[in-house]
Design a protein around this motif. Structure first.
Motif, PDB file in Angstrom:
ATOM      1  N   ARG A  14       0.834  -1.204   0.000  1.00 46.21           N
ATOM      2  CA  ARG A  14       0.000   0.000   0.000  1.00 46.21           C
ATOM      3  C   ARG A  14       0.868   1.253   0.000  1.00 46.21           C
ATOM      4  O   ARG A  14       0.568   2.231  -0.709  1.00 46.21           O
ATOM      5  N   SER A  15       1.934   1.250   0.762  1.00 45.56           N
ATOM      6  CA  SER A  15       2.823   2.411   0.818  1.00 45.56           C
ATOM      7  C   SER A  15       3.532   2.644  -0.509  1.00 45.56           C
ATOM      8  O   SER A  15       3.720   3.791  -0.931  1.00 45.56           O
ATOM      9  N   ALA A  16       3.936   1.573  -1.158  1.00 46.72           N
ATOM     10  CA  ALA A  16       4.606   1.710  -2.457  1.00 46.72           C
ATOM     11  C   ALA A  16       3.679   2.392  -3.460  1.00 46.72           C
ATOM     12  O   ALA A  16       4.104   3.276  -4.222  1.00 46.72           O
ATOM     13  N   ASP A  17       2.413   2.008  -3.460  1.00 47.10           N
ATOM     14  CA  ASP A  17       1.445   2.637  -4.367  1.00 47.10           C
ATOM     15  C   ASP A  17       1.175   4.080  -3.957  1.00 47.10           C
ATOM     16  O   ASP A  17       1.054   4.968  -4.809  1.00 47.10           O
ATOM     17  N   PHE A  18       1.090   4.319  -2.660  1.00 46.12           N
ATOM     18  CA  PHE A  18       0.842   5.680  -2.164  1.00 46.12           C
ATOM     19  C   PHE A  18       1.964   6.616  -2.585  1.00 46.12           C
ATOM     20  O   PHE A  18       1.715   7.730  -3.062  1.00 46.12           O
ATOM     21  N   ILE A  19       3.205   6.174  -2.410  1.00 43.51           N
ATOM     22  CA  ILE A  19       4.355   7.001  -2.756  1.00 43.51           C
ATOM     23  C   ILE A  19       4.457   7.216  -4.261  1.00 43.51           C
ATOM     24  O   ILE A  19       4.749   8.324  -4.739  1.00 43.51           O
ATOM     25  N   ALA A  20       4.203   6.169  -5.022  1.00 46.64           N
ATOM     26  CA  ALA A  20       4.373   6.254  -6.468  1.00 46.64           C
ATOM     27  C   ALA A  20       3.223   6.972  -7.169  1.00 46.64           C
ATOM     28  O   ALA A  20       3.441   7.659  -8.176  1.00 46.64           O
ATOM     29  N   HIS A  21       2.000   6.828  -6.640  1.00 45.27           N
ATOM     30  CA  HIS A  21       0.844   7.322  -7.380  1.00 45.27           C
ATOM     31  C   HIS A  21      -0.052   8.272  -6.591  1.00 45.27           C
ATOM     32  O   HIS A  21      -0.355   9.375  -7.076  1.00 45.27           O
ATOM     33  N   ARG A  22      -0.485   7.866  -5.424  1.00 45.16           N
ATOM     34  CA  ARG A  22      -1.503   8.645  -4.726  1.00 45.16           C
ATOM     35  C   ARG A  22      -0.973   9.952  -4.150  1.00 45.16           C
ATOM     36  O   ARG A  22      -1.596  11.014  -4.327  1.00 45.16           O
ATOM     37  N   MET A  23       0.151   9.911  -3.467  1.00 44.40           N
ATOM     38  CA  MET A  23       0.709  11.143  -2.917  1.00 44.40           C
ATOM     39  C   MET A  23       1.030  12.159  -4.008  1.00 44.40           C
ATOM     40  O   MET A  23       0.665  13.336  -3.875  1.00 44.40           O
ATOM     41  N   PRO A  24       1.688  11.772  -5.099  1.00 49.30           N
ATOM     42  CA  PRO A  24       1.934  12.749  -6.171  1.00 49.30           C
ATOM     43  C   PRO A  24       0.645  13.319  -6.765  1.00 49.30           C
ATOM     44  O   PRO A  24       0.601  14.496  -7.137  1.00 49.30           O
ATOM     45  N   LYS A  25      -0.397  12.503  -6.860  1.00 51.61           N
ATOM     46  CA  LYS A  25      -1.653  12.983  -7.439  1.00 51.61           C
ATOM     47  C   LYS A  25      -2.275  14.059  -6.560  1.00 51.61           C
ATOM     48  O   LYS A  25      -2.723  15.108  -7.055  1.00 51.61           O
ATOM     49  N   PHE A  26      -2.313  13.813  -5.256  1.00 54.58           N
ATOM     50  CA  PHE A  26      -2.845  14.810  -4.337  1.00 54.58           C
ATOM     51  C   PHE A  26      -1.986  16.071  -4.331  1.00 54.58           C
ATOM     52  O   PHE A  26      -2.503  17.195  -4.432  1.00 54.58           O
ATOM     53  N   MET A  27      -0.683  15.904  -4.197  1.00 53.45           N
ATOM     54  CA  MET A  27       0.195  17.066  -4.067  1.00 53.45           C
ATOM     55  C   MET A  27       0.239  17.883  -5.350  1.00 53.45           C
ATOM     56  O   MET A  27       0.308  19.122  -5.307  1.00 53.45           O
ATOM     57  N   ALA A  82      10.886   9.757   0.527  1.00 55.07           N
ATOM     58  CA  ALA A  82       9.968  10.027  -0.579  1.00 55.07           C
ATOM     59  C   ALA A  82       9.678  11.511  -0.742  1.00 55.07           C
ATOM     60  O   ALA A  82       9.356  11.965  -1.844  1.00 55.07           O
ATOM     61  N   THR A  83       9.792  12.274   0.341  1.00 54.16           N
ATOM     62  CA  THR A  83       9.468  13.703   0.287  1.00 54.16           C
ATOM     63  C   THR A  83      10.708  14.587   0.232  1.00 54.16           C
ATOM     64  O   THR A  83      10.593  15.812   0.327  1.00 54.16           O
ATOM     65  N   LYS A  84      11.879  13.984   0.063  1.00 53.28           N
ATOM     66  CA  LYS A  84      13.125  14.749   0.092  1.00 53.28           C
ATOM     67  C   LYS A  84      13.132  15.873  -0.936  1.00 53.28           C
ATOM     68  O   LYS A  84      13.689  16.952  -0.690  1.00 53.28           O
ATOM     69  N   HIS A  85      12.521  15.640  -2.090  1.00 48.52           N
ATOM     70  CA  HIS A  85      12.538  16.638  -3.166  1.00 48.52           C
ATOM     71  C   HIS A  85      11.176  17.315  -3.336  1.00 48.52           C
ATOM     72  O   HIS A  85      10.843  17.772  -4.431  1.00 48.52           O
ATOM     73  N   PHE A  86      10.425  17.387  -2.257  1.00 45.51           N
ATOM     74  CA  PHE A  86       9.121  18.049  -2.312  1.00 45.51           C
ATOM     75  C   PHE A  86       9.226  19.472  -2.861  1.00 45.51           C
ATOM     76  O   PHE A  86       8.387  19.910  -3.643  1.00 45.51           O
ATOM     77  N   ALA A  87      10.231  20.213  -2.422  1.00 47.80           N
ATOM     78  CA  ALA A  87      10.365  21.609  -2.836  1.00 47.80           C
ATOM     79  C   ALA A  87      10.601  21.737  -4.331  1.00 47.80           C
ATOM     80  O   ALA A  87      10.227  22.746  -4.937  1.00 47.80           O
ATOM     81  N   ASP A  88      11.227  20.731  -4.933  1.00 45.67           N
ATOM     82  CA  ASP A  88      11.453  20.755  -6.381  1.00 45.67           C
ATOM     83  C   ASP A  88      10.156  20.471  -7.146  1.00 45.67           C
ATOM     84  O   ASP A  88       9.891  21.080  -8.190  1.00 45.67           O
ATOM     85  N   HIS A  89       9.377  19.540  -6.645  1.00 46.23           N
ATOM     86  CA  HIS A  89       8.165  19.125  -7.343  1.00 46.23           C
ATOM     87  C   HIS A  89       6.971  20.033  -7.041  1.00 46.23           C
ATOM     88  O   HIS A  89       6.127  20.264  -7.921  1.00 46.23           O
ATOM     89  N   TYR A  90       6.896  20.531  -5.798  1.00 45.18           N
ATOM     90  CA  TYR A  90       5.735  21.308  -5.365  1.00 45.18           C
ATOM     91  C   TYR A  90       6.198  22.595  -4.676  1.00 45.18           C
ATOM     92  O   TYR A  90       5.992  22.789  -3.473  1.00 45.18           O
ATOM     93  N   PRO A  91       6.841  23.488  -5.416  1.00 44.97           N
ATOM     94  CA  PRO A  91       7.452  24.673  -4.799  1.00 44.97           C
ATOM     95  C   PRO A  91       6.457  25.585  -4.093  1.00 44.97           C
ATOM     96  O   PRO A  91       6.773  26.146  -3.029  1.00 44.97           O
ATOM     97  N   HIS A  92       5.267  25.759  -4.657  1.00 48.94           N
ATOM     98  CA  HIS A  92       4.299  26.643  -4.017  1.00 48.94           C
ATOM     99  C   HIS A  92       3.751  26.028  -2.730  1.00 48.94           C
ATOM    100  O   HIS A  92       3.511  26.740  -1.743  1.00 48.94           O
ATOM    101  N   VAL A  93       3.555  24.719  -2.728  1.00 47.47           N
ATOM    102  CA  VAL A  93       3.072  24.046  -1.513  1.00 47.47           C
ATOM    103  C   VAL A  93       4.099  24.189  -0.396  1.00 47.47           C
ATOM    104  O   VAL A  93       3.750  24.522   0.745  1.00 47.47           O
ATOM    105  N   VAL A  94       5.365  23.969  -0.704  1.00 50.32           N
ATOM    106  CA  VAL A  94       6.413  24.067   0.317  1.00 50.32           C
ATOM    107  C   VAL A  94       6.596  25.516   0.764  1.00 50.32           C
ATOM    108  O   VAL A  94       6.816  25.786   1.954  1.00 50.32           O
ATOM    109  N   ALA A  95       6.475  26.458  -0.166  1.00 51.83           N
ATOM    110  CA  ALA A  95       6.572  27.872   0.210  1.00 51.83           C
ATOM    111  C   ALA A  95       5.435  28.251   1.159  1.00 51.83           C
ATOM    112  O   ALA A  95       5.638  29.019   2.116  1.00 51.83           O
TER     113      ALA A  95
END
Length: 244
Positions: free
Chosen positions: A135-148, A191-204
């Protein structure tokens, strides 16, 4: 009169989204389960009393008591508190937009919880580790990116600019997005190490909320409970993995 927040002691959980709003607004409140209301009922006793006589008892915590009114469910509580705490848009239509975003956040919270309890909440994590890994593998690969990606798009497309999720001023949705980023970073640091690169406005947005004086003071206080292995966001190293 102070608001009374009923939630389980010892964990942030869904109650934390309400606490952040109350703390930002400096609203008087008591966290009943933590013993701040000496003459009040504990959650178990309160739930029993409500089940015995309240015509519309809440299903489970969190719920907020404001005088004789009892408001259940996190998104519903924030929809109620938002205008009172000046943490909701003035425009009525945008208030429903904010509520819709908060309900989407609630969906993400449920999916984050289900990464470590994918089979049954009544089972220990150790009883469902294999399913949790899948479940976590799917969440990290698909669900979390979709929401974020969705939240990033909402910020980018905000007609008033990307500083807030709704409108041109702070709302409870912004505070909840802070908690989402904090929780996901705790649970899945790789999995979230590069959040700022992928979702800069969310992290800001997360960074801006963290710097607000009332929130910063709360985060530095004993009232802010640490993340732990009994909450929604849990860190199990075997469920985390790096992504590009």
């Amino acid at each position: 009169m102070a608001y009374e927040l009923y939630y389980w002691d010892g964990l942030q959980g869904r109650g934390e989204f309400v606490r952040l709003a109350l703390e930002e607004a400096q609203a008087p409140y008591v966290d009943v389960a933590r013993g701040e209301k000496k003459d009040g009922l504990g959650i178990g006793a309160m739930m029993g009393e409500l089940e015995g006589g309240e015509p519309y008892p809440p299903y489970a915590p969190p719920f907020l008591k404001d005088g004789d009114l009892i408001v259940p469910q996190t998104a519903n509580i924030l929809f109620y508190l938002g205008p009172k705490l000046k943490l909701a848009p003035h425009n009525e239509g945008l208030r429903f937009v904010a509520n819709g975003l908060q309900l989407t956040i609630a969906d993400l919270v449920t999916e984050a919880h289900d990464t470590h309890h994918p089979i049954a909440s009544g089972l220990y994590y150790e009883d469902q580790k294999d399913a949790a890994k899948a479940r976590s593998a799917d969440f990290i690969a698909h669900r979390m990116p979709k929401f974020m990606s969705y939240f990033e798009r909402v910020l980018t497309q905000n007609p008033d600019g990307p500083r807030h999720m709704v409108g041109n001023a702070l709302t409870y949705v912004d505070l909840s997005m802070f908690q989402i980023v904090e929780g996901l970073r705790y649970a899945f640091p790789k999995a979230t190490k590069h959040f700022a690169d992928h979702y800069p406005h969310v992290v800001a947005l997360r960074d801006a909320v963290a710097k607000r004086p009332n929130i910063a003071a709360y985060l530095d206080s004993e009232r802010r409970l640490p993340f732990n292995d009994t909450g929604i966001f849990r860190h199990y190293p075997e469920l985390d993995r790096a992504v590009r």
